[in-house]
Design an enzyme around this catalytic site. Structure first.
Site, short mmCIF file in Angstrom:
data_model
loop_
_atom_site.label_atom_id
_atom_site.label_comp_id
_atom_site.label_asym_id
_atom_site.label_seq_id
_atom_site.Cartn_x
_atom_site.Cartn_y
_atom_site.Cartn_z
N TYR A 115 23.20 3.34 19.99
CA TYR A 115 21.99 3.16 19.20
C TYR A 115 22.36 2.33 17.97
CZ TYR A 115 23.79 7.57 17.13
OH TYR A 115 24.57 8.56 16.59
N ASN B 160 28.99 7.95 7.42
CA ASN B 160 29.15 6.88 8.40
C ASN B 160 27.95 5.93 8.43
OD1 ASN B 160 30.98 5.73 10.27
ND2 ASN B 160 29.70 6.42 11.97
N GLU C 221 34.27 8.67 20.51
CA GLU C 221 33.48 9.90 20.62
C GLU C 221 34.17 10.81 21.63
OE1 GLU C 221 30.81 10.67 18.91
OE2 GLU C 221 30.03 8.78 18.11
N GLU D 173 31.56 17.89 13.52
CA GLU D 173 32.37 17.38 14.62
C GLU D 173 33.82 17.85 14.45
OE1 GLU D 173 31.48 13.18 14.58
OE2 GLU D 173 29.32 13.58 14.71
#
Length: 379
Positions: free
Chosen positions: A315, A207, A337, A137
């Site tokens: 989720y 994470n 995000e 990311e």
């Protein structure tokens, strides 16, 4: 062969959420109300089909990589070494208000760095911004770095000068430097750190390795299988990367935390481990209100919509960063995000031309977050 696929339900008897509870070893990229986007092998996707789900193969992963993961694009993003050099330059340019701190070392011995920005008066409120728990990311490095850069370079201007007088901002743009470097040099879609596991596989998901409710789930999005993308690790805080964050937070006791990830343009708040909301009504209303205000501020820049929601609506996860910072310390905590919204726009491989626009739309939201929690007057 690794494939990107769209999974939909044939009807109410096959809820999509059940896919996230089956131990398939799949890599979940997007969770939408009516479909999932996954990366998996042909065998994994065939198993989903046999379970009764509708599986549409969208693209070969190698083709996706060839379209987005170019050498020219990679040059526009930081490496661990170039990030350290630029953070050091910021600290050296303004030693009166900036200090580069090594908060820990990674599995492979790389420094995990945080830039402390503020007058260091003692007893002042402090905020923490982090990036790159997940190696692939890359945009999640650039946004916190650009925050640090702007705070240092405009430290004498209002309202930043007031914030840095009344409080401190800590920025750790790359929590997982080993994984990030591996994603640059070997495997662009690598997610985890570089721990060698007992079964010969590599990596723990940082994470999923924090101590609050660690390990209570054993599902594809919080897995106890070492080779899976979301492997929680052998125990809570088993990894030096999460230990570094644990020790920093325990020492500094921050008033607010934002951790950056990508992708899908979301603003997430606790809980991730449970569908129930946080029990403290005042805390819940504060975080929901802040997330909704962030959404408005972000959308007002380039029109991009970031959706605010409780983390578990994306989720379920156990052992994530913000569940721990809120659950253990009561800190207002958010996972943002970043761009893009879909894999067709690049997914984890955001084209470098979108780095600056992504920062521009996040800037007013993060500045409002700082203003609220450092309680500094705006000039």
């Amino acid at each position: 062969m690794s494939l990107i696929a769209k999974v939909t339900s044939p009807g109410p008897q096959k809820p999509l959420g059940d896919v996230l509870r089956v131990p398939l070893g799949i890599d979940v990229w997007e969770v939408k109300p009516d479909h999932l986007i996954l990366r998996g092998t042909e065998a994994q996707l065939e198993r989903l089909s046999r379970m009764g789900y509708l599986v549409e193969q969208l693209e070969d992963v190698e083709r996706h990589l060839s379209a987005f993961a170019t050498a020219a694009a990679a040059e526009q993003y930081h490496s661990a070494a170039s990030l350290e050099a630029e953070l050091r330059q910021l600290a050296e340019a303004r030693p009166d208000i900036a200090e580069l701190k090594e908060i820990g070392r990674s599995i492979e011995g790389r420094p995990i760095l945080a830039l402390r920005i503020g007058d260091r008066r003692g007893g002042v409120p402090k905020l923490l911004f982090m990036g790159c728990h997940h190696a692939r990311e890359w945009i999640a490095v650039e946004v916190p770095f650009l925050l640090a850069k702007e705070l240092v370079e405009r430290a004498d201007e209002a309202p930043i000068a007031g914030w840095l007088t009344s409080g401190e901002v800590w920025v750790a743009p790359m929590v997982n430097p080993d994984g990030h470097e591996y994603s640059r040099t070997a495997q662009r879609l690598w997610r985890k750190n570089r721990r060698r596991n007992d079964d010969g596989s590599f990596g723990v998901d940082p994470n999923r390795n924090y101590g609050y409710m660690w390990g209570i789930l054993d599902i594809p999005t919080s897995s106890h299988v070492p080779s899976d993308e979301t492997y929680v690790g052998p125990r809570a805080f088993s990894e030096p990367e999460t230990q570094a964050v644990r020790d920093l937070v325990g020492c500094e006791r921050f008033a607010g935390v934002i951790t950056y990830h990508s992708y899908t343009q979301l603003i997430l708040y606790p809980w991730g481990y449970a569908e129930k909301p946080v029990p403290d009504v005042q805390h819940r209303e504060q975080m929901v209100g802040m997330a909704e205000e962030m959404q408005t501020l972000m959308q007002g820049v380039h029109g991009k919509v970031y959706v605010p929601q409780q983390s578990s609506q994306l989720y379920p996860t156990a052992g994530d960063t913000t569940d721990w910072t809120y659950g253990s310390y009561g800190i207002p905590s958010f996972t943002i995000e970043l761009r893009p919204r879909t894999f067709q726009e690049g997914g984890f491989i955001l084209p470098p031309g979108q780095i600056l626009p992504t920062w521009e739309e996040n800037r007013p939201a993060v500045f409002r977050f700082i203003e609220q929690l450092l309680a500094a007057p705006v000039a």
